[in-house]
Motif scaffolding. Structure first.
Motif, PDB file in Angstrom:
ATOM      1  N   TRP A 128       0.819  -1.202   0.000  1.00 46.60           N
ATOM      2  CA  TRP A 128       0.000   0.000   0.000  1.00 46.60           C
ATOM      3  C   TRP A 128       0.861   1.263   0.000  1.00 46.60           C
ATOM      4  CZ3 TRP A 128      -1.012   3.688   4.086  1.00 46.60           C
ATOM      5  CH2 TRP A 128      -2.028   4.582   3.774  1.00 46.60           C
ATOM      6  N   ILE A 129       1.943   1.247   0.774  1.00 47.67           N
ATOM      7  CA  ILE A 129       2.795   2.444   0.894  1.00 47.67           C
ATOM      8  C   ILE A 129       3.675   2.644  -0.330  1.00 47.67           C
ATOM      9  CG2 ILE A 129       4.698   3.470   2.207  1.00 47.67           C
ATOM     10  CD1 ILE A 129       3.503   2.129   4.712  1.00 47.67           C
ATOM     11  N   THR A 130       4.299   1.572  -0.807  1.00 46.11           N
ATOM     12  CA  THR A 130       5.250   1.704  -1.917  1.00 46.11           C
ATOM     13  C   THR A 130       4.596   1.572  -3.290  1.00 46.11           C
ATOM     14  OG1 THR A 130       5.774  -0.668  -2.003  1.00 46.11           O
ATOM     15  CG2 THR A 130       7.033   0.696  -0.462  1.00 46.11           C
ATOM     16  N   GLU A 131       3.397   0.965  -3.323  1.00 45.45           N
ATOM     17  CA  GLU A 131       2.721   0.691  -4.594  1.00 45.45           C
ATOM     18  C   GLU A 131       3.611  -0.133  -5.524  1.00 45.45           C
ATOM     19  OE1 GLU A 131       1.487   4.453  -6.135  1.00 45.45           O
ATOM     20  OE2 GLU A 131      -0.210   4.621  -4.754  1.00 45.45           O
ATOM     21  N   GLY A 132       4.446  -0.955  -4.915  1.00 48.63           N
ATOM     22  CA  GLY A 132       5.317  -1.838  -5.686  1.00 48.63           C
ATOM     23  C   GLY A 132       6.588  -1.203  -6.202  1.00 48.63           C
ATOM     24  N   ALA A 133       6.775   0.088  -5.938  1.00 55.42           N
ATOM     25  CA  ALA A 133       7.959   0.786  -6.449  1.00 55.42           C
ATOM     26  C   ALA A 133       9.175   0.481  -5.583  1.00 55.42           C
ATOM     27  CB  ALA A 133       7.709   2.291  -6.478  1.00 55.42           C
ATOM     28  N   TRP A 134      10.334   0.376  -6.224  1.00 53.66           N
ATOM     29  CA  TRP A 134      11.577   0.160  -5.506  1.00 53.66           C
ATOM     30  C   TRP A 134      12.085   1.484  -4.936  1.00 53.66           C
ATOM     31  CZ3 TRP A 134      15.240  -3.681  -8.493  1.00 53.66           C
ATOM     32  CH2 TRP A 134      14.533  -4.867  -8.757  1.00 53.66           C
ATOM     33  N   VAL A 135      12.904   1.399  -3.913  1.00 49.38           N
ATOM     34  CA  VAL A 135      13.565   2.592  -3.377  1.00 49.38           C
ATOM     35  C   VAL A 135      14.843   2.788  -4.169  1.00 49.38           C
ATOM     36  CG1 VAL A 135      14.554   3.708  -1.352  1.00 49.38           C
ATOM     37  CG2 VAL A 135      12.620   2.137  -1.083  1.00 49.38           C
ATOM     38  N   GLN A 136      14.884   3.868  -4.967  1.00 43.07           N
ATOM     39  CA  GLN A 136      16.011   4.095  -5.857  1.00 43.07           C
ATOM     40  C   GLN A 136      16.653   5.458  -5.583  1.00 43.07           C
ATOM     41  OE1 GLN A 136      13.907   3.480  -9.614  1.00 43.07           O
ATOM     42  NE2 GLN A 136      14.799   1.427  -9.785  1.00 43.07           N
ATOM     43  N   ASN A 137      17.679   5.758  -6.361  1.00 42.88           N
ATOM     44  CA  ASN A 137      18.404   7.021  -6.222  1.00 42.88           C
ATOM     45  C   ASN A 137      18.931   7.217  -4.798  1.00 42.88           C
ATOM     46  OD1 ASN A 137      17.742   7.748  -8.945  1.00 42.88           O
ATOM     47  ND2 ASN A 137      15.705   8.381  -8.234  1.00 42.88           N
ATOM     48  N   LEU A 138      19.503   6.134  -4.268  1.00 40.60           N
ATOM     49  CA  LEU A 138      20.068   6.189  -2.920  1.00 40.60           C
ATOM     50  C   LEU A 138      21.350   7.014  -2.925  1.00 40.60           C
ATOM     51  CD1 LEU A 138      19.499   2.446  -2.009  1.00 40.60           C
ATOM     52  CD2 LEU A 138      18.288   4.387  -1.027  1.00 40.60           C
ATOM     53  N   PRO A 139      21.650   7.698  -1.836  1.00 40.69           N
ATOM     54  CA  PRO A 139      22.876   8.515  -1.788  1.00 40.69           C
ATOM     55  C   PRO A 139      24.118   7.637  -1.866  1.00 40.69           C
ATOM     56  CG  PRO A 139      21.858   8.376   0.379  1.00 40.69           C
ATOM     57  CD  PRO A 139      20.870   7.792  -0.588  1.00 40.69           C
ATOM     58  N   ALA A 140      25.206   8.242  -2.309  1.00 43.63           N
ATOM     59  CA  ALA A 140      26.465   7.501  -2.483  1.00 43.63           C
ATOM     60  C   ALA A 140      26.962   6.895  -1.177  1.00 43.63           C
ATOM     61  CB  ALA A 140      27.532   8.421  -3.070  1.00 43.63           C
ATOM     62  N   GLY A 141      26.647   7.535  -0.067  1.00 44.61           N
ATOM     63  CA  GLY A 141      27.108   7.042   1.228  1.00 44.61           C
ATOM     64  C   GLY A 141      26.338   5.857   1.752  1.00 44.61           C
ATOM     65  N   PHE A 142      25.287   5.433   1.040  1.00 42.13           N
ATOM     66  CA  PHE A 142      24.475   4.306   1.517  1.00 42.13           C
ATOM     67  C   PHE A 142      25.090   2.970   1.109  1.00 42.13           C
ATOM     68  CE2 PHE A 142      21.062   1.189   1.121  1.00 42.13           C
ATOM     69  CZ  PHE A 142      20.473   1.269   2.377  1.00 42.13           C
ATOM     70  N   GLN A 143      25.333   2.798  -0.200  1.00 44.91           N
ATOM     71  CA  GLN A 143      25.867   1.516  -0.656  1.00 44.91           C
ATOM     72  C   GLN A 143      27.256   1.273  -0.074  1.00 44.91           C
ATOM     73  OE1 GLN A 143      26.124   1.010  -4.928  1.00 44.91           O
ATOM     74  NE2 GLN A 143      25.990  -1.222  -4.751  1.00 44.91           N
ATOM     75  N   TRP A 144      27.410   0.087   0.493  1.00 41.54           N
ATOM     76  CA  TRP A 144      28.663  -0.324   1.140  1.00 41.54           C
ATOM     77  C   TRP A 144      29.077   0.653   2.261  1.00 41.54           C
ATOM     78  CZ3 TRP A 144      29.118  -5.098  -0.012  1.00 41.54           C
ATOM     79  CH2 TRP A 144      28.902  -5.565  -1.310  1.00 41.54           C
ATOM     80  N   PHE A 145      28.076   1.300   2.864  1.00 44.20           N
ATOM     81  CA  PHE A 145      28.314   2.254   3.950  1.00 44.20           C
ATOM     82  C   PHE A 145      29.220   3.409   3.515  1.00 44.20           C
ATOM     83  CE2 PHE A 145      27.406  -1.754   6.190  1.00 44.20           C
ATOM     84  CZ  PHE A 145      26.361  -1.338   7.001  1.00 44.20           C
ATOM     85  N   GLY A 146      29.305   3.637   2.209  1.00 38.43           N
ATOM     86  CA  GLY A 146      30.142   4.718   1.707  1.00 38.43           C
ATOM     87  C   GLY A 146      31.630   4.410   1.752  1.00 38.43           C
ATOM     88  N   LEU A 147      31.983   3.137   1.996  1.00 37.98           N
ATOM     89  CA  LEU A 147      33.396   2.758   2.145  1.00 37.98           C
ATOM     90  C   LEU A 147      33.968   2.123   0.888  1.00 37.98           C
ATOM     91  CD1 LEU A 147      33.205   1.140   5.707  1.00 37.98           C
ATOM     92  CD2 LEU A 147      33.931   3.461   5.119  1.00 37.98           C
ATOM     93  N   GLY A 148      33.164   2.020  -0.160  1.00 36.07           N
ATOM     94  CA  GLY A 148      33.599   1.268  -1.327  1.00 36.07           C
ATOM     95  C   GLY A 148      33.310  -0.213  -1.119  1.00 36.07           C
ATOM     96  N   GLN A 149      33.306  -0.986  -2.205  1.00 37.84           N
ATOM     97  CA  GLN A 149      32.918  -2.388  -2.084  1.00 37.84           C
ATOM     98  C   GLN A 149      33.833  -3.177  -1.158  1.00 37.84           C
ATOM     99  OE1 GLN A 149      32.137  -4.382  -5.770  1.00 37.84           O
ATOM    100  NE2 GLN A 149      31.987  -6.398  -4.831  1.00 37.84           N
TER     101      GLN A 149
END
Length: 311
Positions: A128-149
């Motif tokens: 109901w909240i997301t309507e099936g949409a993914w959460v995208q356009n995440l900030p650079a500091g989110f993936q891998w905690f911003g530490l690189g892979q």
């Protein structure tokens, strides 16, 4: 430890055909992927081990994982620092777990019914909240905690190791750990011994929720977007790992060492089938057979102990 030893032997036996037929399975890149993909399962399985130890179950953790992962992404997009996002997600998981615990302990409702209802409610709320949409356009500091892979992978593995050692030590040496085993072994005897079994139940479900929140974070930071249907089937993987690892469904017996081995066995099956050239659809069938074997062995051992005591 006899049960854990047999599980370890079974896992080692599984490595023989892999080593002979598909030695490329042991390349560092593949082993790294196998470990990282199973870290969330291991973290949640630590909590599930405690839940099963007190003769309860939680089938809502897959939905909880989705809620916490989506919340992590949305909070990160507001510009909050990752430590704050991490804390908020763990607290959210603890709150969701506390709701299950209060209903199970306070109203004495069957945990399978409570958590099944929670799973349905949370899944419908997500749709109901997301309507099936993914959460995208995440900030650079989110993936891998911003530490690189590379740095992110080491941090994820380090968190899992730290959590595992902390809870293994706590279950063995702290009064809270002994209370969990006592509650699962005989709740009435534990109550007469002065243990508040209802408080223990609530505490365990809160910890289960918090660890699910942590697992959601460790899973979501590996990707650049978050699926709205994440966590489907997650609860089955976690419960299966705990049962295969030797934790008794009758409560009171089990160890995190066994759970680790259970995660290792079930987490290896899928990638191993791929490297052996076997259709991946067999993964669920093999997992089911292993789970059935574990449950049957648990029942046989329980009857053997009862017979020995009766004599």
């Amino acid at each position: 430890m006899k049960r854990e030893t047999s599980i370890l032997i079974a896992w080692l036996v599984m490595q023989v055909p892999l080593a002979l037929i598909a030695p490329s399975f042991y390349r560092s890149g593949n082993l790294r992927d196998v470990v990282l993909s199973n870290v969330p399962v291991l973290v949640a399985a630590i909590g599930m081990t405690m839940v099963v130890l007190i003769r309860q179950i939680d089938v809502s953790i897959g939905a909880q994982l989705a809620v916490c992962a989506i919340a992590a992404g949305m909070l990160a997009k507001t510009g909050l620092p990752m430590p704050v996002v991490a804390l908020a997600v763990v607290v959210l998981g603890a709150v969701l777990g506390s709701m299950n615990g209060l209903l199970v302990a306070g109203l004495k409702l069957p945990s399978i019914v409570v958590t099944l209802a929670a799973m349905v409610v949370l899944r419908d709320a997500i749709r109901w909240i997301t309507e099936g949409a993914w959460v995208q356009n995440l900030p650079a500091g989110f993936q891998w905690f911003g530490l690189g892979q590379s740095g992110g992978e080491w941090l994820i593995a380090g968190i899992a190791v730290l959590v595992g050692f902390a809870f293994a030590w706590g279950l063995r040496f702290l009064a809270a750990g002994r209370a969990i085993y006592a509650t699962g072994s005989d709740a009435e005897a534990a109550r007469l011994a002065g243990i508040d079994t209802r408080a223990v139940t609530v505490f365990v479900f809160v910890v289960m929720g918090a660890l699910t929140g942590l697992a959601a974070l460790l899973e979501s930071v590996r990707f650049s977007s978050i699926q709205s249907n994440s966590g489907i089937g997650f609860e089955l993987k976690v419960i299966a790992a705990v049962v295969v690892g030797g934790t008794s469904i009758n409560g009171g017996r089990g160890s995190l060492y066994g759970t680790l081995l259970g995660v290792a066995i079930l987490g290896t099956i899928g990638p191993a089938l791929t490297f052996l050239g076997i259709n991946a659809f067999w993964e669920k069938a093999i997992q089911g057979a292993i789970i059935l074997w574990a449950v049957v062995m648990d029942a046989v051992l329980a009857r053997t102990r009862s017979y020995a005591v009766a004599r």
